[in-house]
Design a protein around this motif. Sequence first.
Motif, PDB file in Angstrom:
ATOM      1  N   ASP A 165      -0.638  -0.612 -10.643  1.00  0.00           N
ATOM      2  CA  ASP A 165      -1.024   0.314  -9.576  1.00  0.00           C
ATOM      3  C   ASP A 165      -2.544   0.327  -9.477  1.00  0.00           C
ATOM      4  O   ASP A 165      -3.246   0.610 -10.464  1.00  0.00           O
ATOM      5  CB  ASP A 165      -0.509   1.728  -9.858  1.00  0.00           C
ATOM      6  CG  ASP A 165       0.978   1.871  -9.559  1.00  0.00           C
ATOM      7  OD1 ASP A 165       1.574   0.928  -9.004  1.00  0.00           O
ATOM      8  OD2 ASP A 165       1.548   2.935  -9.874  1.00  0.00           O
ATOM      9  N   THR A 171      -2.941  13.841  -3.213  1.00  0.00           N
ATOM     10  CA  THR A 171      -2.504  12.708  -2.413  1.00  0.00           C
ATOM     11  C   THR A 171      -3.433  11.525  -2.681  1.00  0.00           C
ATOM     12  O   THR A 171      -4.642  11.616  -2.481  1.00  0.00           O
ATOM     13  CB  THR A 171      -2.517  13.052  -0.919  1.00  0.00           C
ATOM     14  OG1 THR A 171      -1.642  14.164  -0.679  1.00  0.00           O
ATOM     15  CG2 THR A 171      -2.052  11.867  -0.092  1.00  0.00           C
ATOM     16  N   ILE A 172      -2.829  10.435  -3.155  1.00  0.00           N
ATOM     17  CA  ILE A 172      -3.634   9.262  -3.458  1.00  0.00           C
ATOM     18  C   ILE A 172      -3.056   8.045  -2.746  1.00  0.00           C
ATOM     19  O   ILE A 172      -1.857   7.977  -2.457  1.00  0.00           O
ATOM     20  CB  ILE A 172      -3.716   8.989  -4.973  1.00  0.00           C
ATOM     21  CG1 ILE A 172      -2.322   8.707  -5.546  1.00  0.00           C
ATOM     22  CG2 ILE A 172      -4.364  10.149  -5.713  1.00  0.00           C
ATOM     23  CD1 ILE A 172      -2.366   8.230  -6.975  1.00  0.00           C
ATOM     24  N   ARG A 173      -3.911   7.108  -2.492  1.00  0.00           N
ATOM     25  CA  ARG A 173      -3.531   5.840  -1.864  1.00  0.00           C
ATOM     26  C   ARG A 173      -3.792   4.729  -2.869  1.00  0.00           C
ATOM     27  O   ARG A 173      -4.869   4.674  -3.474  1.00  0.00           O
ATOM     28  CB  ARG A 173      -4.348   5.628  -0.593  1.00  0.00           C
ATOM     29  CG  ARG A 173      -3.948   4.413   0.252  1.00  0.00           C
ATOM     30  CD  ARG A 173      -4.759   4.418   1.544  1.00  0.00           C
ATOM     31  NE  ARG A 173      -4.397   3.329   2.443  1.00  0.00           N
ATOM     32  CZ  ARG A 173      -4.966   2.131   2.440  1.00  0.00           C
ATOM     33  NH1 ARG A 173      -5.959   1.869   1.586  1.00  0.00           N
ATOM     34  NH2 ARG A 173      -4.590   1.209   3.302  1.00  0.00           N
ATOM     35  N   TYR A 174      -2.812   3.866  -3.040  1.00  0.00           N
ATOM     36  CA  TYR A 174      -2.971   2.803  -4.029  1.00  0.00           C
ATOM     37  C   TYR A 174      -2.137   1.594  -3.642  1.00  0.00           C
ATOM     38  O   TYR A 174      -1.204   1.683  -2.834  1.00  0.00           O
ATOM     39  CB  TYR A 174      -2.582   3.287  -5.428  1.00  0.00           C
ATOM     40  CG  TYR A 174      -1.156   3.769  -5.568  1.00  0.00           C
ATOM     41  CD1 TYR A 174      -0.159   2.940  -6.078  1.00  0.00           C
ATOM     42  CD2 TYR A 174      -0.797   5.063  -5.204  1.00  0.00           C
ATOM     43  CE1 TYR A 174       1.149   3.377  -6.210  1.00  0.00           C
ATOM     44  CE2 TYR A 174       0.500   5.518  -5.327  1.00  0.00           C
ATOM     45  CZ  TYR A 174       1.466   4.677  -5.837  1.00  0.00           C
ATOM     46  OH  TYR A 174       2.766   5.115  -5.953  1.00  0.00           O
ATOM     47  N   CYS A 175      -2.479   0.467  -4.224  1.00  0.00           N
ATOM     48  CA  CYS A 175      -1.742  -0.773  -4.027  1.00  0.00           C
ATOM     49  C   CYS A 175      -0.794  -0.952  -5.209  1.00  0.00           C
ATOM     50  O   CYS A 175      -1.234  -1.014  -6.358  1.00  0.00           O
ATOM     51  CB  CYS A 175      -2.713  -1.942  -3.939  1.00  0.00           C
ATOM     52  SG  CYS A 175      -1.913  -3.565  -3.802  1.00  0.00           S
ATOM     53  N   VAL A 220       0.854  -1.182   0.000  1.00  0.00           N
ATOM     54  CA  VAL A 220       0.000   0.000   0.000  1.00  0.00           C
ATOM     55  C   VAL A 220       0.892   1.235   0.000  1.00  0.00           C
ATOM     56  O   VAL A 220       1.796   1.370   0.829  1.00  0.00           O
ATOM     57  CB  VAL A 220      -0.937   0.012   1.211  1.00  0.00           C
ATOM     58  CG1 VAL A 220      -1.740   1.307   1.258  1.00  0.00           C
ATOM     59  CG2 VAL A 220      -1.872  -1.199   1.170  1.00  0.00           C
ATOM     60  N   PRO A 251      -5.623   1.954  -7.491  1.00  0.00           N
ATOM     61  CA  PRO A 251      -5.947   3.056  -6.588  1.00  0.00           C
ATOM     62  C   PRO A 251      -7.199   2.812  -5.759  1.00  0.00           C
ATOM     63  O   PRO A 251      -8.117   2.101  -6.182  1.00  0.00           O
ATOM     64  CB  PRO A 251      -6.177   4.222  -7.558  1.00  0.00           C
ATOM     65  CG  PRO A 251      -6.756   3.560  -8.776  1.00  0.00           C
ATOM     66  CD  PRO A 251      -6.036   2.226  -8.878  1.00  0.00           C
ATOM     67  N   ASP A 252      -7.241   3.426  -4.575  1.00  0.00           N
ATOM     68  CA  ASP A 252      -8.506   3.597  -3.878  1.00  0.00           C
ATOM     69  C   ASP A 252      -9.361   4.543  -4.732  1.00  0.00           C
ATOM     70  O   ASP A 252      -8.843   5.425  -5.414  1.00  0.00           O
ATOM     71  CB  ASP A 252      -8.293   4.213  -2.501  1.00  0.00           C
ATOM     72  CG  ASP A 252      -7.619   3.255  -1.524  1.00  0.00           C
ATOM     73  OD1 ASP A 252      -7.220   2.156  -1.950  1.00  0.00           O
ATOM     74  OD2 ASP A 252      -7.471   3.624  -0.346  1.00  0.00           O
ATOM     75  N   THR A 260       1.204   5.609  -0.468  1.00  0.00           N
ATOM     76  CA  THR A 260       0.561   6.925  -0.438  1.00  0.00           C
ATOM     77  C   THR A 260       1.519   7.911  -1.077  1.00  0.00           C
ATOM     78  O   THR A 260       2.657   8.062  -0.622  1.00  0.00           O
ATOM     79  CB  THR A 260       0.217   7.364   0.989  1.00  0.00           C
ATOM     80  OG1 THR A 260      -0.657   6.401   1.592  1.00  0.00           O
ATOM     81  CG2 THR A 260      -0.473   8.727   0.986  1.00  0.00           C
ATOM     82  N   SER A 261       1.080   8.558  -2.139  1.00  0.00           N
ATOM     83  CA  SER A 261       1.958   9.453  -2.886  1.00  0.00           C
ATOM     84  C   SER A 261       1.178  10.676  -3.335  1.00  0.00           C
ATOM     85  O   SER A 261      -0.049  10.653  -3.453  1.00  0.00           O
ATOM     86  CB  SER A 261       2.546   8.757  -4.121  1.00  0.00           C
ATOM     87  OG  SER A 261       3.255   7.595  -3.768  1.00  0.00           O
TER      88      SER A 261
END
Length: 543
Positions: free
Chosen positions: A95, A70-74, A61, A97-98, A63-64
Amino acid sequence: MTSRTRLLAIPAMLVLTAAVTAGPAAATASVPACAGLAQLKIPASVMSLPTSGGRVTAASVMTSVVSGKTIRYCQVDADLYPVDPAAPAIKMRVDLPDGWNHKALMFGGGGFNGTIPDPASNVPFGPGDQPVPLARGYATFASDSGHQQNPASPPSLDGSFGMNDEALKNFAAGDALKKTRDASLFLIRRAYAATPGEVFFAGGSTGGREALNVAQRWPTAFDGVISAFPAWNNLAEILDLGYLAQVLSRPGAFPGVDKQGLLYTSVVNACDGLDGVKDGVISNPAGCHFDPRALRCPGGVDAGPACLSDAQIGAVQAMSSPFRWPYRVASGETEYPGFPFLSGADMRTPFLGFGTTAPANPMPVTSGYGLQYWDQWVKYFLTRDPNQNSLAVDPRHPGKWLSRISALSTIEDRNNADLGPFARAGGKLILLHGAADELVSPYSTSDYYERVRHVVGPRATDAFLRYYVVPGANHANFGTPAFAAGWDSLTALEHWVEGGRPPVNPVVADLTHLRTRPLCAYPSWPRYRGGDPDQASSFACTR
C-alpha cells in the motif's frame, strides 16, 4: 537517507534505471505513480534469495477511511514466482499512500499464515488513539509467506503447504520475508523514485518469530523491529503442544469451560492483590503460587463444575510446567517452559488455550488452537501423511520420526541469540509479551531475552533492545483479556532509530477498561503505591 539506509540501497544503476523508466509522469516525492506499476515485471535480480522473478497482478488507486482519516493510496498486488514449479507463489501486497513519509513498514503474519496481513492494520498491541502506519504516511507491505490457505480451514490453521520443501522454507525458515522485503522496496522505488529513509518490521506470534528472524538473518535489512509474543522456538513449542494434546485426550482429563472459568477465578482471587490493589490484573505472576489441588473434588473423582478431578489437575499442571524431551535435536533446544495458566491466563476465552472440546482423532475444530496446530504439523510437516493420527505420535518418544524432528528444528527454531550484527548496524528492537498469554509462553520470550543479554552483553543489549511484559495481557488481545494492551511502540521505535532516544517511562493503556499502567522493562512489574488505580502514575516499576 541515513547511513544505515545506504546499506539497504540497491546498486546505483538500478536506482537510475527505475527513475528513468518511470518517465516524466513519475511520482513526486510523496505521491505514487500507480498506473506505471500495473503488470510490472519484478526481476529476480532485485531479490537476494532465489526466485523466478515476479509480476504485479493489480495496481489500483484506493480511497478509504483508515483510523478515522480519509486517505488515498495505491494498492499493489504481486506474485513472486518459486524456483520449484510445484511450489506456490508468494502473494504480496504493498500500500503506497499519497503524502508518503519516506518510510516503509512490513507486517508479519500469524499461525501457519496463508493469507496476506492487511497493510492497513496496526502493529501488535498498537495504540487505540493514534493512526495506523498507513494513515501516518508509511508505505506498508506484507505477504502470505509463500502459500495460500484452504478457505475451508480455520483461519491460519492450514499446514498442507508443508508437503513442499520450498514452501516450507519460505514459511518456517523465513525465506519469504526477505524476498517480500526486496520486491516491495523495488516497487516503492518505482512508485516514488526514492528509497525509504527507514524500513521497519512489526509482527506478533508467528509474526513475532518473523520479526526476530529478520534481525537474526538479515541484520541490515530493517532499521527497527517490533516483535510481540514471538513463537521463536516454534519446534520446541510444537513438541510441548503435542504432549499436551496427549494429556488432554486422556479419559476425564479435559477440563470443560465451566472448570476453566473456575480455575481462572480461583487464580485471580488468590493472587490479584499481591501487587497492592485488587483490579483483576495479576501484575507479578512470579509471585503467584496457586496450587490447583486446592480445587480437588472429594476423592479426586469428577463431581461437577465446582471442582477439578485428579486427572484434570494433572492436565492443568502439565500445561503450566516445563516440558523436556529426553533426546537431542539439531537446534539445541531442550525444553519448552510451559504456559501461565496458574498466573492469571484468561479462562474466559478458552479457544486459544484449552479449547472447548478435548483433542481427538480427527482433531475437532473446537479444540484449542495450539492442539489443532500440532495436528496440522504432524500431518504435513513431520509425517507428510494427511491421514496420520497426530495423537499416535509421542513427542517424548518419537521413534522413527526423531531424525525428521531434528531436521525441522533447524528450520523452525529461530534461536540465534547473537543479535550483535543487528545492533552494530544500528538496528533497534522492541520486544513485547503479555503475562497471561495462553498460546505462546511469555516465559519463552524471557528466556530468549536472557540469552541475548548473555551473548551480546548486558550493556550492549540495553543499547538496542527493550523488553516489556504486560500484566494481564493475553495473546493478541484475543477475546476479553484482563488487560487489552495498547501502546504506541511505532513512535517509540521512530524516536530511537531516528533520534537515538530509547523509550523512557512508557505507559500502556488498557483499551477495554480505559486505564493505564507503567510499561515496565523486564524483569520489573508495576506495584500499586496509592492514588487512582486507573492511572499509571499510581504505580511504580519494581523488582
